[in-house]
Design an enzyme around this catalytic site. Structure first.
Site, mmCIF file in Angstrom:
data_model
loop_
_atom_site.group_PDB
_atom_site.id
_atom_site.type_symbol
_atom_site.label_atom_id
_atom_site.label_comp_id
_atom_site.label_asym_id
_atom_site.label_seq_id
_atom_site.Cartn_x
_atom_site.Cartn_y
_atom_site.Cartn_z
ATOM 1 N N ASP A 273 60.587 55.316 68.870
ATOM 2 C CA ASP A 273 60.443 56.610 68.208
ATOM 3 C C ASP A 273 60.905 57.726 69.138
ATOM 4 O O ASP A 273 60.231 58.067 70.105
ATOM 5 C CB ASP A 273 58.961 56.826 67.846
ATOM 6 C CG ASP A 273 58.752 58.091 67.036
ATOM 7 O OD1 ASP A 273 59.055 58.068 65.834
ATOM 8 O OD2 ASP A 273 58.302 59.106 67.617
ATOM 9 N N TYR B 106 62.868 65.569 72.227
ATOM 10 C CA TYR B 106 62.194 64.855 73.307
ATOM 11 C C TYR B 106 63.001 64.984 74.597
ATOM 12 O O TYR B 106 63.671 64.061 75.055
ATOM 13 C CB TYR B 106 61.953 63.387 72.924
ATOM 14 C CG TYR B 106 60.872 63.199 71.859
ATOM 15 C CD1 TYR B 106 60.190 64.286 71.321
ATOM 16 C CD2 TYR B 106 60.520 61.937 71.405
ATOM 17 C CE1 TYR B 106 59.211 64.129 70.356
ATOM 18 C CE2 TYR B 106 59.525 61.764 70.443
ATOM 19 C CZ TYR B 106 58.883 62.867 69.924
ATOM 20 O OH TYR B 106 57.908 62.708 68.969
ATOM 21 N N GLN C 122 55.087 60.220 59.086
ATOM 22 C CA GLN C 122 54.492 60.138 60.430
ATOM 23 C C GLN C 122 53.417 61.213 60.607
ATOM 24 O O GLN C 122 53.731 62.360 60.899
ATOM 25 C CB GLN C 122 55.592 60.292 61.493
ATOM 26 C CG GLN C 122 55.092 59.954 62.885
ATOM 27 C CD GLN C 122 56.190 59.965 63.950
ATOM 28 O OE1 GLN C 122 56.033 60.598 64.976
ATOM 29 N NE2 GLN C 122 57.292 59.285 63.715
ATOM 30 N N TYR D 138 50.848 58.721 65.075
ATOM 31 C CA TYR D 138 50.951 59.108 66.484
ATOM 32 C C TYR D 138 49.609 59.615 67.014
ATOM 33 O O TYR D 138 48.699 59.887 66.248
ATOM 34 C CB TYR D 138 52.062 60.131 66.712
ATOM 35 C CG TYR D 138 51.899 61.509 66.108
ATOM 36 C CD1 TYR D 138 52.505 61.834 64.911
ATOM 37 C CD2 TYR D 138 51.176 62.513 66.767
ATOM 38 C CE1 TYR D 138 52.401 63.117 64.379
ATOM 39 C CE2 TYR D 138 51.070 63.796 66.247
ATOM 40 C CZ TYR D 138 51.675 64.087 65.038
ATOM 41 O OH TYR D 138 51.571 65.358 64.514
ATOM 42 N N LEU E 263 46.112 57.020 70.960
ATOM 43 C CA LEU E 263 45.309 57.039 72.200
ATOM 44 C C LEU E 263 44.958 58.468 72.627
ATOM 45 O O LEU E 263 44.439 58.686 73.712
ATOM 46 C CB LEU E 263 46.052 56.332 73.336
ATOM 47 C CG LEU E 263 46.172 54.813 73.219
ATOM 48 C CD1 LEU E 263 46.898 54.230 74.435
ATOM 49 C CD2 LEU E 263 44.803 54.142 73.063
ATOM 50 N N ARG F 11 47.741 68.337 79.092
ATOM 51 C CA ARG F 11 46.673 67.875 78.213
ATOM 52 C C ARG F 11 45.497 68.844 78.231
ATOM 53 O O ARG F 11 44.730 68.921 77.279
ATOM 54 C CB ARG F 11 46.204 66.480 78.636
ATOM 55 C CG ARG F 11 47.227 65.422 78.314
ATOM 56 C CD ARG F 11 46.758 64.056 78.681
ATOM 57 N NE ARG F 11 46.706 63.856 80.118
ATOM 58 C CZ ARG F 11 46.714 62.658 80.702
ATOM 59 N NH1 ARG F 11 46.770 61.575 79.964
ATOM 60 N NH2 ARG F 11 46.667 62.543 82.004
ATOM 61 N N GLY G 102 52.763 56.173 73.331
ATOM 62 C CA GLY G 102 53.585 56.611 74.449
ATOM 63 C C GLY G 102 53.181 55.794 75.663
ATOM 64 O O GLY G 102 52.032 55.365 75.767
ATOM 65 N N ALA G 103 54.116 55.545 76.552
ATOM 66 C CA ALA G 103 53.762 54.834 77.792
ATOM 67 C C ALA G 103 54.698 55.317 78.881
ATOM 68 O O ALA G 103 55.885 55.543 78.647
ATOM 69 C CB ALA G 103 53.891 53.327 77.597
ATOM 70 N N GLN H 295 51.464 49.923 81.216
ATOM 71 C CA GLN H 295 50.715 50.552 80.117
ATOM 72 C C GLN H 295 51.128 49.944 78.784
ATOM 73 O O GLN H 295 50.305 49.629 77.930
ATOM 74 C CB GLN H 295 50.973 52.060 80.091
ATOM 75 C CG GLN H 295 50.317 52.810 81.232
ATOM 76 C CD GLN H 295 50.540 54.308 81.147
ATOM 77 O OE1 GLN H 295 51.527 54.764 80.550
ATOM 78 N NE2 GLN H 295 49.661 55.079 81.754
#
Ligand SMILES: NC(=O)c1ccc[n+]([C@@H]2O[C@H](COP(=O)([O-])OP(=O)(O)OC[C@H]3O[C@@H](n4cnc5c(N)ncnc54)[C@H](OP(=O)(O)O)[C@@H]3O)[C@@H](O)[C@H]2O)c1
Length: 334
Positions: free
Chosen positions: A74, A79, A197, A225, A228, A249, A301-302, A307
């Protein structure tokens, strides 16, 4: 350049799943795409909000995904200030493009001052799409989303442009993100959808709930999305975690004050039960999410292969109805 299988008879229409992978795949809406129920979210690769990103690790993460049965990627025009995730994906896939199902999003970009701009005008969407194909060094993507509705453009106009992108063979199927039910209905009246999405996680289930009627009636897959919640629900950030001031964050309410404390209370319960089950909190949360009605695919996401590999193992984890019910009840008391 990799060509559109619809336009090239010699190519398979979509990578065929191995028997092991097949049980963890779903058909995306009415398409002929069989995607893994975990998709690799490429936003961290952009390095805009995530700290400590390197292209080398991002490429290794894409390879780890493919090696662990994750075939759905994705990415988006926005991005990266200059298409960084597309460039990383192109470099990572090279000879493995045929193993990957790429979803892209257009309609959001960064201006010269690096401010986020929503632009859903048809001309911009077509231009964004053309540019993303160059960045990815492919002449089609599998799915093209409208990233988000533009409040200044009727959604029908943006839907018409996504339909045009598909008609030109630049994308095989159309999708839309960040819509409410009414917007999804208006979009799909102009351009048939294979996916929507929305966000979804233990704290935020409203968007998926609201979209269920159209998802069910039109057989549209929901690709979710923030499962986590930007790493919070991996349980690895402890209550006393000191955030780097550059960690964006901190701008989300859940990472602050009482909301943070309540999230940590929930995480303490998850930590305790996951250690009894012999899995990680992230795996438990992903497995729980995959049981939820309307959630077809989770995007994760990783930043590093470890991860992604940890998360991918959640596909093998089967939670009992008692445990999922217990997890549900913990959310209700939050
Ligand atoms: N349509 C939209 O508008 C929209 C909006 C947002 C996202 N998305 C898509 O959804 C994807 C997922 O969202 P996201 O990447 O923002 O957030 P996310 O998947 O909720 O969280 C990703 C972050 O969680 C941490 N993490 C991941 N796996 C972990 C593991 N196994 N153990 C511990 N930590 C782990 C990593 O951060 P740390 O290592 O720093 O903790 C990683 O950068 C995006 O990449 C993007 O493709 C779409």
């Amino acid at each position: 350049m990799t060509s559109n299988p619809q336009l090239s008879a010699s190519k398979a229409t979509s990578p065929s799943p191995s028997p092991i992978q097949a049980k963890h795949q779903v058909q995306l809406g009415n398409s002929d795409l069989f995607v893994s129920r975990i998709g690799l979210g490429c936003w961290p690769m952009a390095g805009i909000t995530s700290l400590g990103i390197s292209d080398q690790e991002s490429i290794a993460t894409v390879h780890a995904a493919l090696d662990h049965g994750i075939n759905f990627f994705d990415t988006a025009y926005a991005y990266g200030y200059d298409g960084r995730s597309d460039h990383v994906l192109r470099n990572a896939l090279q000879s493995r493009r045929g193993d990957a199902i790429i979803a892209h999003k257009v309609g959001l970009h960064w201006d010269a001052q690096r401010q986020r701009c929503v632009d859903g005008t048809p001309a911009t969407l077509i231009k964004n799409a053309q540019e993303c194909l160059k960045r990815l060094d492919t002449d089609y993507v599998d799915v093209m989303y409208l990233h988000t509705p533009d409040p200044n453009v009727p959604i029908e106009d943006s839907a018409g442009a996504i339909a045009e992108i598909c008609k030109r063979g630049w994308a095989r199927y159309a999708a839309v993100s960040n819509v409410d039910l009414e917007q999804a209905i208006r979009f799909s009246a102009i351009c048939p959808l294979v996916a929507i999405q929305p966000y979804f996680n233990m704290f935020q289930q409203d968007a998926v709930q609201a979209l269920l009627p159209i998802a069910k009636s039109q057989n549209i897959s929901m690709v979710c999305y923030w499962v986590l919640m930007k790493g919070l629900l991996s349980g690895k950030l402890q209550r006393d975690h000191v955030f780097d001031p550059a960690d964006r964050r901190l701008t989300y309410p859940i990472f602050q004050g009482q909301a943070w404390q309540r999230a940590q209370d929930l995480l303490d319960r998850l930590r305790s039960i996951s250690s009894e089950l012999g899995c990680t909190v992230a795996q438990m949360v992903i497995a729980w999410t995959l049981t939820k009605s309307g959630v077809d695919v989770v995007l994760l996401g990783a930043k590093r292969p470890e991860q992604l590999i940890e998360s991918a193992h959640a596909l093998e984890l089967q939670l009992t109805p008692e445990i999922t019910a217990q997890m549900d009840s913990w959310i209700e008391v939050e």
